[in-house]
Design an enzyme around this catalytic site. Structure first.
Site, PDB file in Angstrom:
ATOM      1  N   LYS A 188      -2.025  26.858  28.808  1.00  0.00           N
ATOM      2  CA  LYS A 188      -2.645  26.627  30.113  1.00  0.00           C
ATOM      3  C   LYS A 188      -3.747  27.667  30.314  1.00  0.00           C
ATOM      4  CE  LYS A 188      -1.014  26.222  34.944  1.00  0.00           C
ATOM      5  NZ  LYS A 188       0.229  26.278  35.759  1.00  0.00           N
ATOM      6  N   SER A 260       0.891  22.323  38.374  1.00  0.00           N
ATOM      7  CA  SER A 260      -0.461  22.638  37.933  1.00  0.00           C
ATOM      8  C   SER A 260      -0.614  22.781  36.419  1.00  0.00           C
ATOM      9  CB  SER A 260      -0.933  23.934  38.599  1.00  0.00           C
ATOM     10  OG  SER A 260      -0.165  25.043  38.152  1.00  0.00           O
ATOM     11  N   SER A 284       5.334  23.841  38.974  1.00  0.00           N
ATOM     12  CA  SER A 284       4.165  23.568  38.132  1.00  0.00           C
ATOM     13  C   SER A 284       4.483  23.326  36.661  1.00  0.00           C
ATOM     14  CB  SER A 284       3.158  24.714  38.250  1.00  0.00           C
ATOM     15  OG  SER A 284       2.557  24.701  39.518  1.00  0.00           O
TER      16      SER A 284
END
Length: 368
Positions: A188, A260, A284
């Site tokens: 990420k 996310s 997330s």
């Protein structure tokens, strides 16, 4: 006082400062329209008596706004969720992953893109496939499907192939680091890697570079894993909308992948990486894993160092793997857990796993 009352008074204070500035410009005190919303009725005398304190508060806020504090600076106070008197088990026993001794190669090599880590590890260890071959497979898939899924921020082809070549040479020379050796993965893009952009998925930071490499990346490098891509996240770790678009759910391109850790879940689900690293503050990892049909592990707070990661909440942020199986998550978690001297919230608790343990002896809790 209840927190909502604090917030209400804080809101009144800010709005009052704005109103006072308007009044100063007009050289009078106008009727303050916000008062009825908070059951307030102030006289001009009361407003006048508040002026000095409000000016001091305004100056304090302006001083805070003028002070630059890097996102990486941790607070002086540390959050510790362990109950009073509880000490985690620190006795680490030898791990037994109970991996398969042999895994056949599929006739269609493209199917390897969807193999779990534990099967890929066996293939690499047995020299049935090389890390370079597997890395090229994933890189080609990232190029082919990354734009459609809007899950790629930075493709790290050159360094990935260098790492893969090194992994193959080490394995050929008898230096096998474990089940992640030679496995391509993605992260990420709120995790810093020196020499690359770390965008946090947000327009103001899309060209940002950070002179640091996140601890989880260093630990995975030590395990021999091959970093091939930095993946999308919702802007500033919120949702699946980033400065380049909306990251898609591979199973339904009309849906966002949730967030996310949007790109990490989407890319893993679509077979663009062997596994990925995500982060979670409040859902997330769990949410995009659910949406995209992959297995995510949100570790207990204080198990994985957040050094080199964008901080959203110092008392809630956690870093964990997104994979194709629970066993994969355990293998990756074992590689990234533990203290590093930077994140002071980390507990060096043991992680003991025996793949031959009788599942009937385990106790599982759930929230009904």
């Amino acid at each position: 006082m209840a927190i909502k009352n604090y917030l209400s008074l804080f809101t009144v204070l800010l709005l009052f400062i704005i109103t006072v500035n308007v009044a100063k410009a007009q050289n009078k005190y106008p009727t303050i329209s916000i008062e009825p919303y908070f059951d307030l009725k102030l006289t001009d005398a009361e407003r006048d008596s508040m002026m000095d304190n409000l000016k001091e508060a305004q100056e304090a806020y302006q001083a805070i706004h003028a002070y630059t504090l890097n996102n990486s600076v941790s607070p002086a106070l540390l959050f510790d969720p362990l109950p009073y008197g509880f000490s985690p088990n620190e006795k680490q026993l030898p791990l037994n992953w109970n991996l398969p001794k042999d895994v056949p190669l599929p006739a269609n090599r493209e199917e390897l893109a969807f193999y779990p880590v534990y099967k890929l590890a066996t293939l690499i260890k047995n020299k049935k496939i090389t890390s370079v071959e597997l890395t090229k497979l994933y890189l080609n898939r990232l190029k082919m499907f990354g734009d459609t899924l809007q899950c790629v921020i930075t493709l790290m082809e050159e360094t990935a192939l260098q790492q893969a070549k090194k992994a193959d040479e080490e394995i050929a020379n008898g230096k096998y680091r474990g089940p992640l050796h030679g496995i391509p993965y993605g992260i990420k893009d709120l995790l810093a890697v020196e020499g690359t952009k770390t965008t946090w998925g947000a327009t103001p930071y899309k060209d940002q570079t950070i002179k640091n490499t996140a601890t989880v990346v260093k630990k995975l490098n030590d395990a021999g894993a091959v970093l091939i891509v930095k993946l999308t996240l919702g802007a500033l770790a919120w949702g699946d909308i980033w400065y380049g678009g909306v990251t898609k759910n591979p199973w339904n391109l009309k849906q966002g992948s949730s967030g996310s850790s949007a790109g990490s879940a989407s890319a893993t689900s679509a077979g663009l990486v062997g596994f990925a690293i995500g982060t979670e503050t409040l859902g997330s990892i769990v949410s995009p894993s659910t949406r995209c049909g992959v297995t995510g592990l949100r570790p207990t707070f204080g198990r994985v160092s957040r050094n080199g990661a964008m901080a959203l909440s110092w008392s809630m942020d956690k870093i964990g793997p997104i994979c194709r199986s629970a066993l994969d998550c355990a293998i990756v978690f074992d590689a990234i857990r533990g203290s590093d001297g930077y994140d002071k919230t980390i507990k060096n608790a043991a992680f003991n796993y025996d793949g031959k343990e009788d599942i009937k002896k385990l106790k599982v809790g759930y929230l009904k």
